[in-house]
Design an enzyme around this catalytic site. Structure first.
Site, PDB file in Angstrom:
ATOM      1  N   GLY A 145      -6.406  -5.386  -9.044  1.00 44.28           N
ATOM      2  CA  GLY A 145      -7.849  -5.549  -8.946  1.00 44.28           C
ATOM      3  C   GLY A 145      -8.610  -4.353  -9.460  1.00 44.28           C
ATOM      4  O   GLY A 145      -9.746  -4.485  -9.935  1.00 44.28           O
TER       5      GLY A 145
ATOM      6  N   GLU B 256      -8.833  -4.857 -13.093  1.00 49.90           N
ATOM      7  CA  GLU B 256      -9.801  -5.930 -13.319  1.00 49.90           C
ATOM      8  C   GLU B 256     -11.230  -5.437 -13.107  1.00 49.90           C
ATOM      9  O   GLU B 256     -12.141  -5.812 -13.845  1.00 49.90           O
ATOM     10  CB  GLU B 256      -9.483  -7.103 -12.400  1.00 49.90           C
ATOM     11  CG  GLU B 256      -8.196  -7.817 -12.797  1.00 49.90           C
ATOM     12  CD  GLU B 256      -7.713  -8.809 -11.762  1.00 49.90           C
ATOM     13  OE1 GLU B 256      -7.352  -9.931 -12.142  1.00 49.90           O
ATOM     14  OE2 GLU B 256      -7.687  -8.463 -10.562  1.00 49.90           O
TER      15      GLU B 256
ATOM     16  N   GLU C 250       0.668  -7.617 -10.252  1.00 51.34           N
ATOM     17  CA  GLU C 250       0.712  -8.715  -9.289  1.00 51.34           C
ATOM     18  C   GLU C 250       2.020  -9.494  -9.355  1.00 51.34           C
ATOM     19  O   GLU C 250       2.464 -10.061  -8.347  1.00 51.34           O
ATOM     20  CB  GLU C 250      -0.470  -9.677  -9.543  1.00 51.34           C
ATOM     21  CG  GLU C 250      -1.834  -9.113  -9.175  1.00 51.34           C
ATOM     22  CD  GLU C 250      -2.513  -8.373 -10.325  1.00 51.34           C
ATOM     23  OE1 GLU C 250      -3.729  -8.144 -10.243  1.00 51.34           O
ATOM     24  OE2 GLU C 250      -1.812  -8.027 -11.303  1.00 51.34           O
TER      25      GLU C 250
ATOM     26  N   ALA D  21      -5.856  -4.704  -4.984  1.00 50.47           N
ATOM     27  CA  ALA D  21      -6.339  -5.327  -3.762  1.00 50.47           C
ATOM     28  C   ALA D  21      -5.649  -4.709  -2.561  1.00 50.47           C
ATOM     29  O   ALA D  21      -4.542  -4.167  -2.662  1.00 50.47           O
ATOM     30  CB  ALA D  21      -6.083  -6.832  -3.806  1.00 50.47           C
TER      31      ALA D  21
END
Length: 257
Positions: A108, A111, A131, A65
């Site tokens: 992300g 993911e 994270e 992210a």
């Protein structure tokens, strides 16, 4: 026209979507995820698109992210994050989705890769969920999909330490189906997409649905779904065409009917 993506239509029936934020290692912003969702919605409704390949750059598939954007959001902003709708579009996408991963696929980005049905990785690829180093945890399916892909022990190690794994480790763990030389990653992913695009569309869709269902249901329920899908396909024109083509020793001409 998307600003953070490049979209190419590659015959027959394949879309190639390339993330294009090289200055930020393709970090995932609200805008990028929204544009990606729009392109997948367009591919979903396009009868001429039979498979989609997502890739990034040579250095990074997506490095997570966008931290600067994340820092600007307060708790209310996180709870009302518009990116959640974009992630849901990825989850609901019913056509075959292939990720061609070179470089970093972190947070992300990992993911995003795990939303794909097939992951092809370059030798230099690195997969991770870092994270925990920011005092948070994966929030776009990272804990759930990762455990199903690599098992409890590896998932725990990746999430709780934040340390990435190599492409070869990812392949051994079941996260990645193939590892290639980095310069051939996209080419190999497109080759697989082309192969899938030549198959009967209804059979591909129902086979994908049955395989995904196997991940979150019991065996008996999965077998019932499989039998139902098999029976439905037995009444299609594509099934008849496939059998005739085999008997006549020619390529089938599937129509999606």
């Amino acid at each position: 026209m998307p600003l953070t993506l490049a979209v190419e239509f590659i015959e027959p029936g394949v879309r190639l979507i390339t993330l294009q934020r090289p200055q930020a290692l393709n970090a995932l912003t609200t805008q990028l995820l929204g544009e990606l969702a729009d392109e997948l919605n367009a591919a979903q409704s396009d009868h001429n698109t039979h498979a989609v390949v997502i890739t990034g750059s040579a250095k990074a598939f997506a490095a997570g992210a966008d931290i600067n954007e994340m820092a600007e959001r307060n708790l209310v902003g996180i709870l009302d994050d518009p990116r959640q709708a974009s992630w849901q579009t990825l989850t609901r996408f019913s056509k075959p989705l292939i990720a061609a991963v070179n470089g970093f696929a972190l947070g992300g980005g990992c993911e995003l890769a795990m939303h794909a049905d097939i992951i092809i990785a370059g030798e230099d690829a690195r997969f991770g969920q870092p994270e925990i180093n920011l005092g948070i945890m994966p929030g776009a399916g990272g804990t759930q999909r990762l455990l199903r892909a690599v098992g409890k022990s590896m998932a725990m190690q990746m999430v709780l330490t934040g340390e990435p794994i190599s492409a070869r480790q990812a392949q051994r763990s079941g996260l990645v189906s193939e590892v290639t030389q980095p310069e051939f990653t996209v080419e190999r992913a497109l080759h697989i997409a082309h192969s899938i695009a030549t198959k009967a569309p209804l059979a591909v869709r129902l086979a994908k649905e049955a395989l995904l269902k196997a991940m979150d249901t019991d065996l008996a329920s999965g077998l019932r779904l499989e039998r139902h899908a098999f029976t439905l396909l037995a009444g299609t024109r594509d099934r008849d065409e496939g059998i005739r083509a085999f008997q006549e020793k020619r390529r089938p001409a599937f129509t999606g009917e």
